[in-house]
Design a protein around this motif. Structure first.
Motif, short mmCIF file in Angstrom:
data_model
loop_
_atom_site.label_atom_id
_atom_site.label_comp_id
_atom_site.label_asym_id
_atom_site.label_seq_id
_atom_site.Cartn_x
_atom_site.Cartn_y
_atom_site.Cartn_z
N VAL A 160 13.77 21.39 -26.46
CA VAL A 160 13.71 20.97 -25.05
C VAL A 160 13.31 22.14 -24.16
CG1 VAL A 160 15.07 20.12 -23.11
CG2 VAL A 160 15.39 19.12 -25.38
N MET A 161 13.91 23.32 -24.40
CA MET A 161 13.60 24.48 -23.57
C MET A 161 12.16 24.92 -23.73
SD MET A 161 17.09 26.77 -23.97
CE MET A 161 16.60 27.93 -22.72
N ALA A 162 11.67 24.91 -24.97
CA ALA A 162 10.28 25.34 -25.19
C ALA A 162 9.30 24.38 -24.53
CB ALA A 162 10.00 25.42 -26.70
N GLU A 163 9.65 23.10 -24.50
CA GLU A 163 8.74 22.12 -23.94
C GLU A 163 8.78 22.09 -22.42
OE1 GLU A 163 7.36 18.06 -26.01
OE2 GLU A 163 9.42 18.03 -25.25
N THR A 164 9.94 22.43 -21.83
CA THR A 164 10.08 22.34 -20.37
C THR A 164 10.00 23.69 -19.67
OG1 THR A 164 12.51 22.41 -20.61
CG2 THR A 164 11.48 20.24 -20.53
N LEU A 165 10.58 24.73 -20.28
CA LEU A 165 10.64 26.05 -19.65
C LEU A 165 9.71 27.07 -20.29
CD1 LEU A 165 14.54 26.31 -19.20
CD2 LEU A 165 12.85 25.57 -17.51
N GLY A 166 9.16 26.72 -21.45
CA GLY A 166 8.35 27.68 -22.18
C GLY A 166 9.14 28.29 -23.32
N TRP A 167 8.46 28.65 -24.40
CA TRP A 167 9.15 29.16 -25.59
C TRP A 167 9.88 30.47 -25.32
CZ3 TRP A 167 7.70 33.97 -27.06
CH2 TRP A 167 6.42 34.42 -26.69
N GLU A 168 9.46 31.24 -24.32
CA GLU A 168 10.14 32.51 -24.01
C GLU A 168 11.59 32.29 -23.63
OE1 GLU A 168 5.78 32.93 -22.67
OE2 GLU A 168 7.40 31.43 -22.55
#
Length: 527
Positions: A221-229
């Motif tokens: 979810v984080m990689a898709e919404t906020l970026g993998w960083e």
């Protein structure tokens, strides 16, 4: 105590036990502490659980993040068998398409990047356990977690700098985290009553399953919404927060703990004979040769290796399989990949609990329950990992079979992985370090083997080959443990005393007395 011993002798005629320490621990009962229901050893188990949660969050964040980091459309790798490709379930639409990464890494490079962590990990298992015996678990594990968190936080900057630097950072991360499981096993030599070993060790090691279970969907979810960083920043930050509480709450032994109740301290010390074996004036040689040539340890190592091979194959490659074969989008891929580890969390704790129930009630011997757990924990995963490869595009069946394979594998924890504390309680951490060192080789080897298989064709056929290899390793490990596993404390495990310091005050008193006698003799001769 004499009354307790006479009672256990009657039971010994029917059901064997592993050692006299186990007999003693059955007869001992912990006195109740008014108003205290959460013991100091339970707090240690909870912090160890959360510690391994963070270890595996920082280790496995890359398994999902790499799906968003890699530019799949830029790769010139097409499946050779189109009939093996499943219908799209969102992998090539919407946010997944927009999250296509910037790094052009082929499958072999991805296998190297995912597995390089274990190049460092295998080096520090045994040295970490050895160091913890001398410096203390609190400092060794706490320090390694602090440094691991810092490395995780700077990982995004390193990968943008160069892939070589990123690989180096992952190897260093493995170096610091290699000590985690051995020291968290070894600490129970001072904290765990023998009849609570399985459940306490299982609770701590279940932190790895919980960390994976939470990290995979959250990272998706984080990689898709906020970026993998953001995945690296979040997991590194959680590790730093945990480190603060670890140094505030944890102590190496019950005798050093300022808040433990007198009743719990007495119970632990008497059940494991801590006061008898912690004489600071006695130096005991570590029986390295005996450990390295022990057949029961050989059985532990082989079964541990086998369990880890299949586990690491799925742990590092399952998100990729969900995304590229079953065609789920990144969020769904992370969530579905976490389901096996949810079952794993349940199995490890229930398995540890019922193992201790069986041992406490003396339904069967320690070696029988350890072998039963290990055999089931390796044979069932072997069956279902193969079946998962032959259900084609049936996603529900694939997820169910993967879940059973990964989940049941955790019965090896109250099986072969806890066995080191049975055969050599004093050296349980070192033995687990030896075992975990060799069993960590699949961490870098299994993903690379799968990467090589997928180099020419990312198809179900190639994945099936990978799953068959895992099944073969599983069954070989189960057979070897059945042949060589033991539940009895080994003769060499008591240690060999190499040096015993004398009490300096007594020596000084004897010298003064001797000098006085000489003076009296000299005076008598003069007179």
């Amino acid at each position: 105590m004499q009354c307790g011993k006479s009672k256990t002798k009657k039971k010994d005629q029917s059901i064997p036990v592993s050692s006299t320490k186990d007999i003693k621990s059955i007869t001992l009962k912990e006195e109740k502490t008014p108003g205290c229901y959460f013991k100091a050893r339970h707090a240690l188990a909870l912090m160890g659980f959360l510690g391994l949660f963070n270890v595996h969050a920082m280790r496995n964040n890359l398994s999902v993040a790499i799906v968003a980091m890699v530019n799949n459309t830029g790769q010139d790798v097409a499946p050779t068998n189109q009939s093996n490709i499943c219908p799209d379930k969102g992998a090539n639409s919407g946010s997944m398409a927009s999250s296509n990464g910037v790094f052009n890494w082929d499958p072999m490079q991805q296998g190297l990047i995912l597995g390089c962590y274990y190049y460092g990990y295998v080096i520090t298992n045994v040295p970490g356990a050895w160091l913890a015996r001398r410096v203390g678990v609190k400092k060794v594990f706490g320090g390694s977690m602090f440094l691991s968190s810092i490395i995780t936080l700077v990982s995004p900057a390193s990968v943008y700098s160069s892939v070589e630097l990123f690989i180096a950072m992952r190897i260093i991360l493995g170096l610091f985290q290699g000590i985690s499981s051995p020291v968290l096993i070894g600490v129970w030599a001072s904290w765990a009553p023998p009849m609570e070993r399985s459940i306490l060790i299982s609770v701590v090691l279940s932190g790895s399953s919980f960390g994976t279970c939470v990290t995979l969907p959250l990272a998706g979810v984080m990689a898709e919404t906020l970026g993998w960083e953001a995945v690296f920043y979040f997991t590194g930050g959680c590790g730093l927060l945990w480190t603060v509480f670890w140094f505030l709450l944890i102590h190496d032994t019950p005798n050093q703990h300022p808040r433990i109740s007198d009743q719990e301290r007495k119970f632990i010390n008497e059940s494991i004979g801590l006061n008898q074996h912690k004489d600071q004036k006695v130096h005991v040689r570590t029986p390295w040769k005996s450990m390295l040539t022990s057949l029961p340890i050989f059985g532990i190592v082989c079964s541990h290796f086998a369990g880890n091979w299949g586990n690491h194959t799925l742990l590092t490659m399952l998100p990729t399989y969900m995304s590229t074969i079953l065609k789920f989008n990144l969020s769904a891929s992370g969530f579905l990949s976490s389901l096996p580890y949810l079952l794993q969390l349940l199995v490890i704790n229930l398995g540890g609990y019922f193992t201790d129930v069986v041992r406490n009630r003396r339904i069967t011997s320690t070696v029988v329950i350890r072998k039963l757990n290990t055999t089931v924990g390796l044979a069932i995963p072997a069956l279902f990992v193969v079946l998962a490869g032959y259900v084609g595009c049936n996603a529900a069946a694939a997820v169910a079979f993967f879940s059973l394979s990964v989940g049941m594998n955790e019965l090896t924890v109250p099986g072969c992985k806890a066995n080191a504390m049975d055969i050599a309680p004093k050296y349980g951490g070192i033995i687990f370090g030896i075992s975990n060192t060799i069993a960590s080789i699949p961490g870098f080897l299994a993903p690379q083997v799968t990467g090589i298989l997928l180099q020419d064709s990312n198809s179900l056929t190639q994945w099936q080959t990978s799953f068959w290899i895992s099944a073969g390793v599983y069954l070989a490990g189960a057979l070897i443990y059945l042949l060589f596993g033991s539940g009895v404390e080994q003769p060499w495990a008591r240690g060999e005393i190499t040096h015993k310091k004398q009490d300096t005050s007594k020596v000084e008193a004897e010298l003064v007395t001797l000098q006085a006698r000489r003076c009296q003799t000299d005076r008598h001769q003069i007179n």
